[in-house]
Scaffold this motif. Sequence first.
Motif, PDB file in Angstrom:
ATOM      1  N   ALA A  76       9.926  -1.822  -3.810  1.00  0.00           N
ATOM      2  CA  ALA A  76       8.500  -2.075  -3.452  1.00  0.00           C
ATOM      3  C   ALA A  76       8.493  -2.648  -2.122  1.00  0.00           C
ATOM      4  O   ALA A  76       7.585  -2.697  -1.320  1.00  0.00           O
ATOM      5  CB  ALA A  76       7.691  -2.972  -4.320  1.00  0.00           C
ATOM      6  N   MET A  77       9.424  -3.557  -1.750  1.00  0.00           N
ATOM      7  CA  MET A  77       9.551  -4.259  -0.340  1.00  0.00           C
ATOM      8  C   MET A  77       9.597  -3.263   0.622  1.00  0.00           C
ATOM      9  O   MET A  77       9.483  -3.401   1.965  1.00  0.00           O
ATOM     10  CB  MET A  77      10.634  -5.201  -0.333  1.00  0.00           C
ATOM     11  CG  MET A  77      10.431  -6.373  -1.039  1.00  0.00           C
ATOM     12  SD  MET A  77       9.064  -7.436  -0.193  1.00  0.00           S
ATOM     13  CE  MET A  77       8.835  -8.927  -1.149  1.00  0.00           C
ATOM     14  N   GLY A  78      10.340  -1.999   0.253  1.00  0.00           N
ATOM     15  CA  GLY A  78      10.496  -0.952   1.212  1.00  0.00           C
ATOM     16  C   GLY A  78      11.261  -1.511   2.437  1.00  0.00           C
ATOM     17  O   GLY A  78      12.371  -2.202   2.349  1.00  0.00           O
ATOM     18  N   ARG A  92       0.947  -1.347  -0.103  1.00  0.00           N
ATOM     19  CA  ARG A  92       0.090  -0.090   0.049  1.00  0.00           C
ATOM     20  C   ARG A  92       0.854   1.244   0.135  1.00  0.00           C
ATOM     21  O   ARG A  92       1.947   1.426   0.634  1.00  0.00           O
ATOM     22  CB  ARG A  92      -0.953   0.120   1.302  1.00  0.00           C
ATOM     23  CG  ARG A  92      -1.696  -1.273   1.403  1.00  0.00           C
ATOM     24  CD  ARG A  92      -2.750  -1.486   0.447  1.00  0.00           C
ATOM     25  NE  ARG A  92      -3.896  -0.636   0.365  1.00  0.00           N
ATOM     26  CZ  ARG A  92      -4.950  -0.663  -0.856  1.00  0.00           C
ATOM     27  NH1 ARG A  92      -4.757  -1.552  -1.533  1.00  0.00           N
ATOM     28  NH2 ARG A  92      -5.612   0.091  -0.449  1.00  0.00           N
ATOM     29  N   CYS A  93       0.432   2.218  -0.758  1.00  0.00           N
ATOM     30  CA  CYS A  93       1.128   3.412  -0.800  1.00  0.00           C
ATOM     31  C   CYS A  93      -0.044   4.601  -0.910  1.00  0.00           C
ATOM     32  O   CYS A  93      -0.869   4.794  -1.760  1.00  0.00           O
ATOM     33  CB  CYS A  93       1.909   3.432  -2.086  1.00  0.00           C
ATOM     34  SG  CYS A  93       2.901   5.238  -2.104  1.00  0.00           S
ATOM     35  N   ASN A  94       0.108   5.467   0.376  1.00  0.00           N
ATOM     36  CA  ASN A  94      -0.979   6.424   0.255  1.00  0.00           C
ATOM     37  C   ASN A  94      -2.293   5.908   0.272  1.00  0.00           C
ATOM     38  O   ASN A  94      -3.233   6.459  -0.428  1.00  0.00           O
ATOM     39  CB  ASN A  94      -0.894   7.615  -0.566  1.00  0.00           C
ATOM     40  CG  ASN A  94       0.579   8.312  -0.621  1.00  0.00           C
ATOM     41  OD1 ASN A  94       0.874   8.421   0.561  1.00  0.00           O
ATOM     42  ND2 ASN A  94       1.111   8.609  -1.601  1.00  0.00           N
ATOM     43  N   LYS A 125      15.398 -11.727   0.809  1.00  0.00           N
ATOM     44  CA  LYS A 125      15.995 -12.024  -0.474  1.00  0.00           C
ATOM     45  C   LYS A 125      15.861 -10.731  -1.383  1.00  0.00           C
ATOM     46  O   LYS A 125      16.924 -10.606  -2.086  1.00  0.00           O
ATOM     47  CB  LYS A 125      15.815 -13.242  -1.195  1.00  0.00           C
ATOM     48  CG  LYS A 125      16.307 -14.554  -0.422  1.00  0.00           C
ATOM     49  CD  LYS A 125      17.493 -14.534  -0.199  1.00  0.00           C
ATOM     50  CE  LYS A 125      18.001 -16.323   0.317  1.00  0.00           C
ATOM     51  NZ  LYS A 125      19.342 -16.133   0.221  1.00  0.00           N
ATOM     52  N   ALA A 126      15.192  -9.859  -1.247  1.00  0.00           N
ATOM     53  CA  ALA A 126      15.124  -8.681  -2.231  1.00  0.00           C
ATOM     54  C   ALA A 126      16.528  -7.752  -2.118  1.00  0.00           C
ATOM     55  O   ALA A 126      16.925  -7.683  -3.326  1.00  0.00           O
ATOM     56  CB  ALA A 126      13.669  -7.874  -1.597  1.00  0.00           C
ATOM     57  N   ALA A 127      16.727  -7.644  -1.139  1.00  0.00           N
ATOM     58  CA  ALA A 127      18.103  -6.659  -1.082  1.00  0.00           C
ATOM     59  C   ALA A 127      19.197  -7.684  -1.682  1.00  0.00           C
ATOM     60  O   ALA A 127      19.994  -7.104  -2.426  1.00  0.00           O
ATOM     61  CB  ALA A 127      18.309  -6.062   0.239  1.00  0.00           C
ATOM     62  N   SER A 128      19.473  -8.686  -0.947  1.00  0.00           N
ATOM     63  CA  SER A 128      20.651  -9.425  -1.352  1.00  0.00           C
ATOM     64  C   SER A 128      20.457  -9.848  -3.016  1.00  0.00           C
ATOM     65  O   SER A 128      21.613  -9.919  -3.821  1.00  0.00           O
ATOM     66  CB  SER A 128      20.760 -10.834  -0.362  1.00  0.00           C
ATOM     67  OG  SER A 128      19.639 -11.574  -0.714  1.00  0.00           O
TER      68      SER A 128
END
Length: 395
Positions: A337-339, A269-271, A363-366
């Motif tokens: 997107a994962m923030g 969710r964003c805003n 795993k998103a960052a790695s």
Amino acid sequence: MDLNFTPQEEAFRDEVRAFLAQNLSADLSAKVRAGEHLSKAEMEGWHAKLNARGWLANHWPEEWGGPGWNAVEKFIFENECALAHAPRIVPFGVSMLGPVLMKYGSEAQKAHWLPRILDGSDWWCQGYSEPGSGSDLASVKTSAVRDGDHYIVNGQKTWTTLGQHANMIFCLVRTDREAKSQSGISFLLVDMTSPGIEIRPIITLDGAHEVNEVFFTDVKVPVANLVGEENKGWTYAKYLLTYERTNIAGVGFSVAGLEKLKVIADRVRCNGKPLSQDPLFAARMAKVEIDLENMKTTNMRVIAAVAGGGAPGAESSMLKIRGTEIRQEILSLTRRAMGPYAAPYLQDVSDAEPPLGDEAAAKAASSYFNNRKLSIFGGSNEIQKNIISKMILGL
């Protein structure tokens, strides 16, 4: 955009999907989807299943064990495997060495090594890069001196992917120090169990053991393991690199990555609205999807050219540049997107459920950081632009 397949092609896609449903375990698919490193046994197991079906070397001619697919069938297979999160086929034997042996190897070498690539008797790794020879590959210093029926090899290779699993390595070695750089290189097949070889792991930022250094000290290699002619290895190396760069483009991986990104963007969710409805984020997703669709078409043209008896040319450099840029953009958007969920160890201090679960978030960052290498290895994207300018524009 969906491609319009003929009824025969649709039937083939159904056949591939049925094979994947029957042979790809949920646990293995989940590991691939989460971006986890696979064990040697897991990679070999998938290799064996594909080989048993006759689908492992899908770009090889039928006389050497290939399935005889056309360009569309190859595209369908790779696309469906990616969407099902099947393991990547380890490319060094099947996609790199195999084509070189078929074109430049002796009949005895083809008869011996090609079946062993297919049945998994040999696990190959690549001995190209050295500490001082990356993009400038013609400067390799690892030497091979002829001594009767053997070469004596001394030197070092680095960034040897999955070398810890390999029993064979194909190497660029310098056999004539007096000749012009590109003219004094040979292409040699080396047994990794030979006395004098030492493998040292290089641990990456995510703590994984994926790449290695390989040291050669007075290693004896039979002259029979020389591919083609002595001092002509640069020709064979360039031929191999066109296949490597096409493979690095990773169209299927980008397709799967984009599908995953869309799911995440719909859940985050964003805003007060799904992130996929944020104008700026949606515009970046749309652009990368358009680029990916264009690359699919180029990829199919290259596959069709190779199937007709040609070899990838400057197109492989184009695919390498755009393919790696697209994959990196998809991974960048996924991490964004994962923030905060992409931060390591956040699950230890938060009760919130990240999109797609803890593993995908962790795993998103790695995955993002690990795959910054895509635009560097296989010849940096800057080098690929030079190749395109010379081969197409004549500059």
